[in-house]
Design an enzyme around this catalytic site. Structure first.
Site, short mmCIF file in Angstrom:
data_model
loop_
_atom_site.label_atom_id
_atom_site.label_comp_id
_atom_site.label_asym_id
_atom_site.label_seq_id
_atom_site.Cartn_x
_atom_site.Cartn_y
_atom_site.Cartn_z
N LYS A 291 -9.14 -13.74 -7.82
CA LYS A 291 -10.27 -13.58 -6.90
C LYS A 291 -11.25 -12.54 -7.42
CE LYS A 291 -8.88 -12.06 -2.83
NZ LYS A 291 -8.58 -11.83 -1.41
N LYS B 75 0.82 -1.22 0.00
CA LYS B 75 0.00 0.00 0.00
C LYS B 75 0.85 1.27 0.00
CE LYS B 75 -4.40 -1.53 1.90
NZ LYS B 75 -5.37 -1.33 2.99
N LYS C 119 -13.51 -5.94 -6.04
CA LYS C 119 -14.12 -4.70 -6.50
C LYS C 119 -13.14 -3.87 -7.32
CE LYS C 119 -13.61 -1.91 -2.24
NZ LYS C 119 -12.37 -2.46 -1.80
#
Ligand code: TRP
Length: 335
Positions: free
Chosen positions: A197, A114, A200
């Protein structure tokens, strides 16, 4: 029911929930509320570790409560709470942080990923501290079970390390949670790229079916789902697309893969995809109805969070005062 074991798990109030979240997590949580004392936290304090919009955060938090209730997390049987409502999460995180080696935080995979993302060059300290706050979320409730996805394994291990370190430093205080990655619960993959997977952030949004997608959108997404070569409807390693569809079909209907394979022998891929779509539409329709019935009822949503906070705060204060005593803080005045 004072002897029930405690389950705690949390999720960030980001975006919309999809089929992967439902089959992989939320539905399993809903199955635990009759047997465990369950705490489900919406971790808004974790959500501000990355760039975000305040108005969106507030809205997502309410929508998440509504979605959880719609998915079967009955607030009469479990505690739904917002992390920021509870005094204790950040307080305990501070104390745990003082025991946590900086290097261990810098080596966390999620932090490394991140902090390298397009953050316009800004990496807040909260991102580094994220796993310590998560450890506090868990230890504050002395949870027996903490169901999380595979991606949270490293965070849970840090939590265990910190619990052990605290216990060794100050004396036995925390239950050391076991790493509880449920084997049950289907792993749902993208309809467009079944090697990955369902997510979103899928580049092709047709690959991700949201719980609130209208029936027409669900049908369209399944219609465009990728299949495999050949024409057999079987779950097999060389057929990732069909295997994923069978998985979804099975999760939506509760029927076994073997049964579904047998029933669909000779059915065309196109017809099979329509059948899976209808099963998903049937599953999601009542969830969507329940969601719509409460999502705009602020009083009810606030009431649910208030009830959840009451139960969570009671446990949190108990743990926090014990911890304060152990670390040598003087008794807190009653104010
Ligand atoms: N880090 C978790 C996630 O991204 C969310 C989380 C925060 C959590 N605190 C937790 C999960 C405590 C379980 C227990 O999914």
């Amino acid at each position: 029911m004072p002897d029930r074991k405690t389950v705690l798990t949390c999720a960030q109030p980001t975006g919309q929930l999809h089929l992967g979240n439902y089959f992989g997590a939320i539905r399993n949580w809903a199955n635990m509320i009759d047997d465990y004392e369950c705490f489900f936290g919406i971790v808004d304090q974790h959500a501000i570790t990355m760039p975000y919009e305040p108005a969106e955060l507030r809205k997502s938090t309410y929508r998440m409560v509504a979605a959880y209730v719609a998915c079967g997390l009955d607030p009469a049987k479990c505690h739904l709470f917002a992390q920021s409502h509870i005094i204790g999460h950040t307080e305990l995180a501070w104390i745990l942080g003082c025991l946590c080696p900086l290097g261990q935080l810098e080596r966390m995979t999620q932090y490394k990923e991140k902090s390298q993302r397009e953050n316009a060059g800004f990496v807040g300290s909260g991102l580094l501290y994220y796993p310590v706050l998560m450890a506090a979320d868990i230890l504050l409730y002395n949870a027996d079970r903490v169901p999380v996805g595979e991606d949270q394994k490293q965070h849970l291990e840090l939590c265990r390390d910190l619990a052990i370190k605290f216990n060794n430093t100050y004396s036995e205080t925390f239950r050391v949670p076991s790493v509880d990655i449920p084997k049950t619960g289907a792993r749902i993959r993208s309809l467009q790229d079944p090697e990955r997977k369902m997510s979103k952030s899928d580049a092709n949004q047709n690959g991700c079916v949201y719980l609130l997608d209208p029936p027409a959108v669900i049908r369209k997404k399944f219609k465009s789902a990728v299949t495999d070569s050949g024409r057999e409807i079987v779950a097999r390693e060389d057929k990732p697309g069909i295997s994923n569809l069978l998985n979804i079909y099975s999760a939506a209907t509760g029927r076994s893969i073997e049964k579904l394979e047998a029933e669909n022998a000779g059915v065309s891929y196109g017809d099979f995809k329509s059948k899976v779509a209808e099963a998903v539409v049937d599953l999601l329709s009542p969830i969507q109805e329940r969601f719509e019935a409460i999502v705009n009822d602020k009083d009810q949503l606030n009431g649910i969070l208030a009830e959840g906070a009451k139960a969570a705060q009671k446990v949190a204060f108990k743990t926090l005062s014990k911890v304060h005593r152990k670390v040598g803080f003087v008794e807190r005045p009653r104010i």
